[in-house]
Enzyme design. Sequence first.
Site, PDB file in Angstrom:
ATOM      1  N   GLU A 296      -5.527  -8.047  -0.941  1.00  0.00           N
ATOM      2  CA  GLU A 296      -6.090  -7.842   0.409  1.00  0.00           C
ATOM      3  C   GLU A 296      -7.527  -7.419   0.281  1.00  0.00           C
ATOM      4  O   GLU A 296      -7.826  -6.495  -0.489  1.00  0.00           O
ATOM      5  CB  GLU A 296      -5.397  -6.670   1.106  1.00  0.00           C
ATOM      6  CG  GLU A 296      -4.265  -6.999   1.993  1.00  0.00           C
ATOM      7  CD  GLU A 296      -3.780  -5.784   2.765  1.00  0.00           C
ATOM      8  OE1 GLU A 296      -4.601  -5.038   3.332  1.00  0.00           O
ATOM      9  OE2 GLU A 296      -2.565  -5.599   2.800  1.00  0.00           O
TER      10      GLU A 296
ATOM     11  N   GLU B 160       0.806  -1.235   0.000  1.00  0.00           N
ATOM     12  CA  GLU B 160       0.000   0.000   0.000  1.00  0.00           C
ATOM     13  C   GLU B 160       0.834   1.278   0.000  1.00  0.00           C
ATOM     14  O   GLU B 160       0.871   2.026   0.992  1.00  0.00           O
ATOM     15  CB  GLU B 160      -0.904   0.028   1.232  1.00  0.00           C
ATOM     16  CG  GLU B 160      -2.023  -0.975   1.187  1.00  0.00           C
ATOM     17  CD  GLU B 160      -3.000  -0.824   2.348  1.00  0.00           C
ATOM     18  OE1 GLU B 160      -2.601  -0.315   3.406  1.00  0.00           O
ATOM     19  OE2 GLU B 160      -4.159  -1.217   2.195  1.00  0.00           O
TER      20      GLU B 160
HETATM   21  C1  BG6 Z   1      -4.245  -2.716   5.106  1.00  0.00           C
HETATM   22  C2  BG6 Z   1      -2.885  -3.178   5.551  1.00  0.00           C
HETATM   23  O1  BG6 Z   1      -4.245  -1.333   5.079  1.00  0.00           O
HETATM   24  O2  BG6 Z   1      -5.334  -2.969   5.904  1.00  0.00           O
HETATM   25  C3  BG6 Z   1      -2.905  -4.339   6.536  1.00  0.00           C
HETATM   26  O3  BG6 Z   1      -2.053  -3.505   4.468  1.00  0.00           O
HETATM   27  C4  BG6 Z   1      -4.019  -4.114   7.533  1.00  0.00           C
HETATM   28  O4  BG6 Z   1      -1.632  -4.442   7.121  1.00  0.00           O
HETATM   29  C5  BG6 Z   1      -5.344  -4.069   6.799  1.00  0.00           C
HETATM   30  O5  BG6 Z   1      -4.054  -5.018   8.578  1.00  0.00           O
HETATM   31  C6  BG6 Z   1      -6.542  -3.907   7.703  1.00  0.00           C
HETATM   32  O6  BG6 Z   1      -6.365  -2.791   8.529  1.00  0.00           O
HETATM   33  P1  BG6 Z   1      -6.531  -2.894  10.107  1.00  0.00           P
HETATM   34  O7  BG6 Z   1      -6.060  -1.607  10.612  1.00  0.00           O
HETATM   35  O8  BG6 Z   1      -7.973  -3.122  10.344  1.00  0.00           O
HETATM   36  O9  BG6 Z   1      -5.685  -4.041  10.548  1.00  0.00           O
END
Ligand code: BG6
Length: 484
Positions: A383, A190
């Site tokens: 993701e 990201e």
């Molecule tokens: C993304 C990241 O922004 O979102 C991850 O690459 C992260 O590392 C995921 O865990 C979810 O965000 P969060 O803050 O809910 O864990």
Amino acid sequence: MEKSIFPKDFLWGGASSANQCEGAYNEGGRGLSTSDMVTFIPKEELGNNYNLELSLSHIDKYLKGDHGAYFPKRKGIDFYHRYKEDIALLAEMGLNAFRISIAWSRIFPKGIEDTPNEEGLLFYDKVFDELLRHNIQPIVTISHYETPLYLTLEYNAWENRALIDLYIKYAKVLIDRFKNKVKYWITFNEMNMMETTPYTAGGILLEKAKKDKITTVYQALHYQFVASAGIYEYAKKTAPDIKVGCMFGRLEKYPVTCNPEDALQTMKEDQMNFFYADVLVRGEYPGSMLRFFAEQGIDLDITAEDKSALRNNHAAFVGISYYMSYVAQKDPSGIKTFGNIVSSVRNPYLELSEWGWPIDAVGLRIALNRIYDRYRIPVFVVECGLGAKDTAGADGTIHDDYRIDYIRRHIEAMSETIQDGVALMGYLAWGIIDTVSCSTSEMSKRYGFIYVDQDNYGNGTQDRLRKDSFYWYQKVIKSGGTSL
Ligand code: BG6
């Protein structure tokens, strides 16, 4: 069985990161990393804020002792010791891909050494062998929100051009060592998060920066672009079979009204978000960003050599994270809703997750179509998932129908996307196994299909339990995405 829309080689998987999973922060010769300095702040104190930017005084204090604080990312979920058990569960679910990141400070503890730490390399050898033994393709992020802490303290990390060579040295070691085990690579997680959190994305302490925040951020990004291009070039020359891509968090935006001013604002915010792939896929800075830099008085250190490296070396695919969509409006006032690091106007058509993130599977279809239309190279959802509070029953069952519903809708959207003609490589559900949250360092914000018995302070057995979503995803994969 119904015929699958998903290609035979579609990557059905999950995603994680070293700093959220591995733990063992002081084992195997690993050096301290920026993520080790993040302490847990309870929700009552943190409110709706994120816990991502740190100060030098915070780091100084915790380098001298823990002062009773808890550092969740030092412990992760102990993937370092439990990787075999975890991978066996992923295999049982039927995954054919699993995204992990490499902890830079496990390979180069300070980041400046001439020779890598063999024990660190051996750990990843074992993880990749275990994955391959189960027919799971490792997908590797070279840098996911962590930098050797030494580089932050001595160089202010990505503020400094020296990081390009240090990163390239590190990434070359990885490619040389693992090119026969790992086919898909991502240079940085990201990239756009540098704008919001220079410490997390770039190991930068803003108070130490020589220039203003906005210049520091875009300078650091430029160095990461050049470092990425260096690795695209190295891979092309030394490991032509591997694919090295780029990744950004796609912020799909809708204009709040059909007022052309709102549409224009949406376009501008879109251009800012496409910037990362524009540079790394097309090989040059887009005019919209050059105009933005000129208007903001941002003067960057960009050499002719940098430009030529970017022009000649491109990402092999575009990876995105996608959690939600956003709303853009010209007038900066408006109802704010909490988003993944970025807040936006509330979209009345969408439900919100427990953490206030709007749920929008149609937005994923739109995002993938637009990205493919723009770049015409394969797109990869690396993701996507739902963070929620899960409760384990006395019998060890966890009924997470809300998560199943979220993932189902996003898989349906991907099926439509493939029918739209988009070359979609795969889908990696974020946090396939519960991990420490990136933004809040909680354990209670769970994304996994596998539950980890651990609380916000690291207490618990760390036992792994199968949630309902585990059995559901198993069926989905087995049916090639037809049994949803
Ligand atoms: C993304 C990241 O922004 O979102 C991850 O690459 C992260 O590392 C995921 O865990 C979810 O965000 P969060 O803050 O809910 O864990």
